[in-house]
Design a protein around this motif. Sequence first.
Motif, PDB file in Angstrom:
ATOM      1  N   PHE A 151       0.856  -1.184   0.000  1.00 34.01           N
ATOM      2  CA  PHE A 151       0.000   0.000   0.000  1.00 34.01           C
ATOM      3  C   PHE A 151       0.893   1.236   0.000  1.00 34.01           C
ATOM      4  N   TYR A 152       0.572   2.185  -0.872  1.00 31.39           N
ATOM      5  CA  TYR A 152       1.338   3.426  -0.972  1.00 31.39           C
ATOM      6  C   TYR A 152       0.436   4.607  -0.639  1.00 31.39           C
ATOM      7  N   SER A 153       0.934   5.502   0.189  1.00 33.82           N
ATOM      8  CA  SER A 153       0.189   6.710   0.530  1.00 33.82           C
ATOM      9  C   SER A 153       0.262   7.694  -0.634  1.00 33.82           C
ATOM     10  N   ASP A 154      -0.464   8.802  -0.503  1.00 39.06           N
ATOM     11  CA  ASP A 154      -0.476   9.818  -1.560  1.00 39.06           C
ATOM     12  C   ASP A 154       0.907  10.336  -1.908  1.00 39.06           C
ATOM     13  N   ASP A 155       1.801  10.343  -0.923  1.00 36.22           N
ATOM     14  CA  ASP A 155       3.160  10.846  -1.175  1.00 36.22           C
ATOM     15  C   ASP A 155       4.110   9.722  -1.598  1.00 36.22           C
ATOM     16  N   SER A 156       3.555   8.584  -2.042  1.00 36.46           N
ATOM     17  CA  SER A 156       4.292   7.429  -2.566  1.00 36.46           C
ATOM     18  C   SER A 156       5.163   6.729  -1.530  1.00 36.46           C
ATOM     19  N   MET A 157       4.858   6.930  -0.266  1.00 32.06           N
ATOM     20  CA  MET A 157       5.558   6.222   0.805  1.00 32.06           C
ATOM     21  C   MET A 157       4.781   4.939   1.109  1.00 32.06           C
ATOM     22  N   VAL A 158       5.505   3.866   1.485  1.00 28.24           N
ATOM     23  CA  VAL A 158       4.854   2.611   1.839  1.00 28.24           C
ATOM     24  C   VAL A 158       4.059   2.812   3.125  1.00 28.24           C
ATOM     25  N   ASP A 159       2.800   2.384   3.095  1.00 28.70           N
ATOM     26  CA  ASP A 159       1.917   2.493   4.255  1.00 28.70           C
ATOM     27  C   ASP A 159       1.885   1.145   4.966  1.00 28.70           C
ATOM     28  N   ASN A 160       2.745   0.983   5.962  1.00 27.06           N
ATOM     29  CA  ASN A 160       2.830  -0.285   6.692  1.00 27.06           C
ATOM     30  C   ASN A 160       1.681  -0.475   7.674  1.00 27.06           C
ATOM     31  N   SER A 161       0.877   0.566   7.893  1.00 25.13           N
ATOM     32  CA  SER A 161      -0.250   0.437   8.814  1.00 25.13           C
ATOM     33  C   SER A 161      -1.473  -0.206   8.153  1.00 25.13           C
ATOM     34  N   ALA A 162      -1.500  -0.238   6.833  1.00 26.25           N
ATOM     35  CA  ALA A 162      -2.640  -0.827   6.115  1.00 26.25           C
ATOM     36  C   ALA A 162      -2.597  -2.349   6.226  1.00 26.25           C
ATOM     37  N   VAL A 163      -3.734  -2.919   6.593  1.00 32.77           N
ATOM     38  CA  VAL A 163      -3.857  -4.376   6.734  1.00 32.77           C
ATOM     39  C   VAL A 163      -4.659  -4.901   5.549  1.00 32.77           C
ATOM     40  N   PRO A 164      -4.090  -5.853   4.777  1.00 34.50           N
ATOM     41  CA  PRO A 164      -4.803  -6.324   3.584  1.00 34.50           C
ATOM     42  C   PRO A 164      -6.020  -7.186   3.902  1.00 34.50           C
ATOM     43  N   GLU A 165      -6.996  -7.056   3.012  1.00 34.27           N
ATOM     44  CA  GLU A 165      -8.213  -7.868   3.049  1.00 34.27           C
ATOM     45  C   GLU A 165      -8.333  -8.488   1.659  1.00 34.27           C
ATOM     46  N   TRP A 166      -8.029  -9.781   1.546  1.00 29.65           N
ATOM     47  CA  TRP A 166      -8.022 -10.479   0.269  1.00 29.65           C
ATOM     48  C   TRP A 166      -9.385 -11.097   0.005  1.00 29.65           C
ATOM     49  N   SER A 167      -9.770 -11.132  -1.263  1.00 32.81           N
ATOM     50  CA  SER A 167     -10.977 -11.819  -1.700  1.00 32.81           C
ATOM     51  C   SER A 167     -10.602 -12.665  -2.914  1.00 32.81           C
ATOM     52  N   PRO A 195     -12.408 -20.782  -9.720  1.00 38.43           N
ATOM     53  CA  PRO A 195     -13.341 -21.319 -10.718  1.00 38.43           C
ATOM     54  C   PRO A 195     -14.385 -22.201 -10.038  1.00 38.43           C
ATOM     55  N   SER A 196     -15.526 -22.326 -10.653  1.00 41.30           N
ATOM     56  CA  SER A 196     -16.617 -23.108 -10.065  1.00 41.30           C
ATOM     57  C   SER A 196     -16.272 -24.595  -9.933  1.00 41.30           C
ATOM     58  N   CYS A 197     -15.276 -25.056 -10.695  1.00 45.16           N
ATOM     59  CA  CYS A 197     -14.918 -26.476 -10.638  1.00 45.16           C
ATOM     60  C   CYS A 197     -14.073 -26.818  -9.420  1.00 45.16           C
ATOM     61  N   GLY A 198     -13.667 -25.805  -8.637  1.00 43.43           N
ATOM     62  CA  GLY A 198     -12.882 -26.057  -7.425  1.00 43.43           C
ATOM     63  C   GLY A 198     -11.429 -26.360  -7.741  1.00 43.43           C
ATOM     64  N   GLY A 199     -10.721 -26.929  -6.763  1.00 44.16           N
ATOM     65  CA  GLY A 199      -9.332 -27.326  -6.960  1.00 44.16           C
ATOM     66  C   GLY A 199      -8.305 -26.235  -6.717  1.00 44.16           C
ATOM     67  N   ILE A 200      -8.723 -25.115  -6.147  1.00 45.55           N
ATOM     68  CA  ILE A 200      -7.816 -24.012  -5.848  1.00 45.55           C
ATOM     69  C   ILE A 200      -7.699 -23.887  -4.328  1.00 45.55           C
ATOM     70  N   HIS A 201      -6.456 -23.773  -3.848  1.00 48.14           N
ATOM     71  CA  HIS A 201      -6.200 -23.648  -2.417  1.00 48.14           C
ATOM     72  C   HIS A 201      -5.398 -22.375  -2.190  1.00 48.14           C
ATOM     73  N   TYR A 202      -5.728 -21.654  -1.129  1.00 46.71           N
ATOM     74  CA  TYR A 202      -5.006 -20.420  -0.859  1.00 46.71           C
ATOM     75  C   TYR A 202      -4.944 -20.148   0.639  1.00 46.71           C
ATOM     76  N   THR A 203      -3.878 -19.446   1.027  1.00 46.80           N
ATOM     77  CA  THR A 203      -3.700 -19.025   2.411  1.00 46.80           C
ATOM     78  C   THR A 203      -3.221 -17.590   2.407  1.00 46.80           C
ATOM     79  N   GLN A 204      -3.516 -16.901   3.492  1.00 45.26           N
ATOM     80  CA  GLN A 204      -3.089 -15.508   3.643  1.00 45.26           C
ATOM     81  C   GLN A 204      -2.283 -15.382   4.918  1.00 45.26           C
ATOM     82  N   LYS A 205      -1.160 -14.682   4.829  1.00 43.87           N
ATOM     83  CA  LYS A 205      -0.373 -14.358   6.013  1.00 43.87           C
ATOM     84  C   LYS A 205       0.212 -12.976   5.806  1.00 43.87           C
ATOM     85  N   ASP A 206      -0.113 -12.077   6.709  1.00 45.27           N
ATOM     86  CA  ASP A 206       0.347 -10.690   6.626  1.00 45.27           C
ATOM     87  C   ASP A 206      -0.057 -10.098   5.279  1.00 45.27           C
ATOM     88  N   ASN A 207       0.910  -9.617   4.502  1.00 47.95           N
ATOM     89  CA  ASN A 207       0.579  -8.978   3.220  1.00 47.95           C
ATOM     90  C   ASN A 207       0.761  -9.935   2.041  1.00 47.95           C
TER      91      ASN A 207
END
Length: 130
Positions: free
Chosen positions: A58-74, A78-90
Amino acid sequence: IVWNVTQDQAGEDDDNPELMICNYIDPSKIISKRGHIEVSGNLSLMVGGAAHSYVVTFYSDDSMVDNSAVPEWSVTPPSCGGIHYTQKDNKLTVQADDTMKLIGEFITISVRDTQHTYEPYTFTINCMVM
């Protein structure tokens, strides 16, 4: 083509008669989202292959990395399944089963911050044969 038109009463508080626009929103009063989001990672995923990682920054308006932003993944697999995923930090890690039904299918991924300060960033991954 079918057009459905509804009528709005003139003279409402949010109308702008000078511009002849009903339900007018003054652009100067819109609170804009800040900065931008970048995601690194490969847009192709090999069926039955190693997992791929996607890292969000995440980058703020002044192009600095925003380490306070916490990601929310979605993830929309595919409808046929077979995809596995995990999230950790960013980081989001995605892997596809070794099945022919996934070849040519797509995974749609969207990420934003949990506070919804940033506009969502959406991308698509193509499942391919090794």
